[in-house]
Design an enzyme around this catalytic site. Structure first.
Site, mmCIF file in Angstrom:
data_model
loop_
_atom_site.group_PDB
_atom_site.id
_atom_site.type_symbol
_atom_site.label_atom_id
_atom_site.label_comp_id
_atom_site.label_asym_id
_atom_site.label_seq_id
_atom_site.Cartn_x
_atom_site.Cartn_y
_atom_site.Cartn_z
ATOM 1 N N LYS A 46 41.451 44.417 42.120
ATOM 2 C CA LYS A 46 40.215 43.652 42.313
ATOM 3 C C LYS A 46 39.366 44.173 43.478
ATOM 4 O O LYS A 46 38.148 44.095 43.443
ATOM 5 C CB LYS A 46 40.539 42.172 42.532
ATOM 6 C CG LYS A 46 41.023 41.507 41.260
ATOM 7 C CD LYS A 46 41.032 40.002 41.385
ATOM 8 C CE LYS A 46 41.152 39.338 40.029
ATOM 9 N NZ LYS A 46 42.454 39.525 39.381
ATOM 10 N N GLU A 80 33.142 32.671 42.007
ATOM 11 C CA GLU A 80 34.018 31.606 41.528
ATOM 12 C C GLU A 80 35.417 32.174 41.423
ATOM 13 O O GLU A 80 35.591 33.393 41.271
ATOM 14 C CB GLU A 80 33.547 31.053 40.192
ATOM 15 C CG GLU A 80 34.154 31.699 38.963
ATOM 16 C CD GLU A 80 33.620 33.096 38.688
ATOM 17 O OE1 GLU A 80 32.490 33.395 39.128
ATOM 18 O OE2 GLU A 80 34.333 33.879 38.039
ATOM 19 N N SER A 95 48.327 46.791 37.329
ATOM 20 C CA SER A 95 47.108 46.267 37.959
ATOM 21 C C SER A 95 47.368 45.527 39.269
ATOM 22 O O SER A 95 46.478 45.454 40.114
ATOM 23 C CB SER A 95 46.366 45.353 36.978
ATOM 24 O OG SER A 95 47.204 44.310 36.513
HETATM 25 C C1 LIG Z 1 42.742 39.327 38.011
HETATM 26 C C2 LIG Z 1 43.854 40.188 37.514
HETATM 27 C C3 LIG Z 1 43.914 40.662 36.187
HETATM 28 C C4 LIG Z 1 42.932 40.276 35.116
HETATM 29 O O1 LIG Z 1 41.626 40.714 35.308
HETATM 30 P P1 LIG Z 1 40.986 41.915 34.504
HETATM 31 O O2 LIG Z 1 39.540 41.788 34.771
HETATM 32 O O3 LIG Z 1 41.322 41.724 33.046
HETATM 33 O O4 LIG Z 1 41.575 43.168 35.012
HETATM 34 C C5 LIG Z 1 44.948 41.520 35.836
HETATM 35 N N1 LIG Z 1 45.910 41.877 36.726
HETATM 36 C C6 LIG Z 1 45.892 41.424 37.996
HETATM 37 C C7 LIG Z 1 46.968 41.843 38.920
HETATM 38 C C8 LIG Z 1 44.875 40.564 38.436
HETATM 39 O O5 LIG Z 1 44.893 40.119 39.703
#
Ligand SMILES: *Cc1c(COP(=O)(O)O)cnc(C)c1O
Length: 385
Positions: free
Chosen positions: A84, A106, A368
């Site tokens: 993020k 938000e 992610s």
């Molecule tokens: C917020 C988040 C997501 C989902 O958001 P995307 O916009 O689909 O990437 C996925 N993995 C993690 C670790 C997150 O914090």
């Protein structure tokens, strides 16, 4: 393709008072955001503040268990523990250059609010986060983190006191304060220019991963997999491979209790076309309760470019159940000593399934985020006695 449209999806479906500010933001992005000076400053922040480049990790222990080689793009090692921060740095930098003094956002569980609070502190911008009161009560630690970094957290009590109500409150704030305020959208969703701007800020993931993979193996992966909530980490990975036809792309959605149940978060694999939050895209049908074990996948819509990729057949989107994601969460922890976020565990589960199917020898997975934030949920599910 017309700017902001992805096939028949996307667009800017907003009330009149938002037309002008969004058009100004699009101009600012096209002029400032793509300039060399901006890109150089963005890259510096990604390197020094966020910790890029992130490693590409060959997971040999997990690979030994299956007939495939797994490679993980380690976005979990970034500042804040997830991808993020890439997008938040890009938008905060653009907001500053466009003369804005204030950020709003938000947040549902608080992950995006926390990343926004970080960049608000970094760039000295007044920051206000809208969060449904119900979500805030469940996520006291994230509320505390945001306040510690100087953000004001506005607990929204209207309606169902959830994410949708927080979005409404933030939009009202934007209309009232548009002169000095930037609305920092957290994924590749919403009206133009957000889906393409957030994709561009996240595309560093795929650019790095593609080059690292080639340096390491001399080839491209047979498959690349990412989880999809709003879809930003997945777009960030897929963007670099979109023209590599030999690389099969997979998006893992929050399947909840199963795509045939009435509780899931899978608008691509089990949704319908509609307009939501300023864009035309795939959404979850009215008779379904949006649910996933991972809060980050709990979103009723999805980025419009994913809706286009689905229609074109470029990416296969599949729902991964809570149960499968939790099993993958545990398996990666045990085999590699890496605790993935529950969101990312959906991608790991899909990758393991691909390895079992046997059609791909090398599989690139976008990790992610890290799973530290998910310990309470995990502790309720696993019993070690
Ligand atoms: C917020 C988040 C997501 C989902 O958001 P995307 O916009 O689909 O990437 C996925 N993995 C993690 C670790 C997150 O914090």
């Amino acid at each position: 393709m017309t700017r902001g449209r992805f096939g028949r999806y996307g667009g800017r479906h907003v009330p009149e008072p938002l037309e002008e500010p969004l058009s100004q933001l699009a101009d600012a992005y096209d002029e400032i955001g793509t300039s060399e000076a901006f890109q150089a400053a963005f890259r510096d922040h990604l390197r020094e503040y966020a910790g890029r480049p992130t490693p590409l990790y060959h997971a040999r222990n997990l690979s030994d268990r299956y007939d495939a080689e797994f490679y993980f793009k380690r976005e979990d090692l970034l500042h804040g523990g997830a991808h993020k921060i890439n997008n938040c740095l890009g938008q905060a930098l653009l907001a500053t250059r466009a003369g804005k003094e204030r950020l709003i956002a938000e947040t549902g569980a608080g992950q995006h609010g926390t990343a926004t609070a970080m960049v608000g502190a970094l760039f000295g911008l007044e920051t206000e986060i809208y969060q449904g009161k119900k979500d805030a009560e469940r996520q006291q630690m994230n509320v505390f983190r945001m306040r510690l970094m100087g953000a004001e957290v506005n607990e929204v009590t209207r309606g169902g006191a959830g994410l949708a109500d927080a979005v409404d409150a933030a939009l009202e704030d934007l209309v009232a304060n548009v002169e000095n305020t930037h609305y920092l959208v957290g994924s590749v969703v919403g009206p133009d220019p957000f889906p393409r701007m957030v994709r561009d800020f996240q595309s560093v993931i795929g650019e790095e991963a593609r080059e690292q993979f080639r340096d390491r193996t001399g080839e491209l992966p047979d498959a690349a997999v990412a989880c999809v909530g709003g879809g930003s980490n997945a777009m960030g990975l897929f963007d670099a491979f979109r023209d590599d036809d030999a690389v099969d792309l997979y998006g893992a959605e929050g399947g909840g209790e199963g795509p045939d149940s009435t509780r899931h978060a899978a608008p691509l694999s089990a949704g319908t076309d509609d307009v939501i939050h300023g864009m035309e895209t795939r959404v979850i049908a009215d008779d379904v309760e949006v649910h996933s074990v991972s809060a980050g996948l709990d979103y009723p819509g999805v980025g419009p470019e994913h809706a286009m990729f689905r229609e074109e057949g470029r990416v296969s989107y599949e729902a991964v159940t809570d149960e499968a994601a939790l099993a993958a969460f545990r398996e990666l922890s045990e085999t590699e000593g890496i605790i993935p976020a529950l969101e990312s565990s959906h991608a790991v589960a899909k990758a393991i399934q691909l390895a079992e199917d046997g059609d791909h020898e090398t599989i690139l997975v976008n990790l992610s985020g890290r799973g530290d934030k998910d310990m309470e949920t995990a502790a309720e599910k696993f019993d070690f006695d």
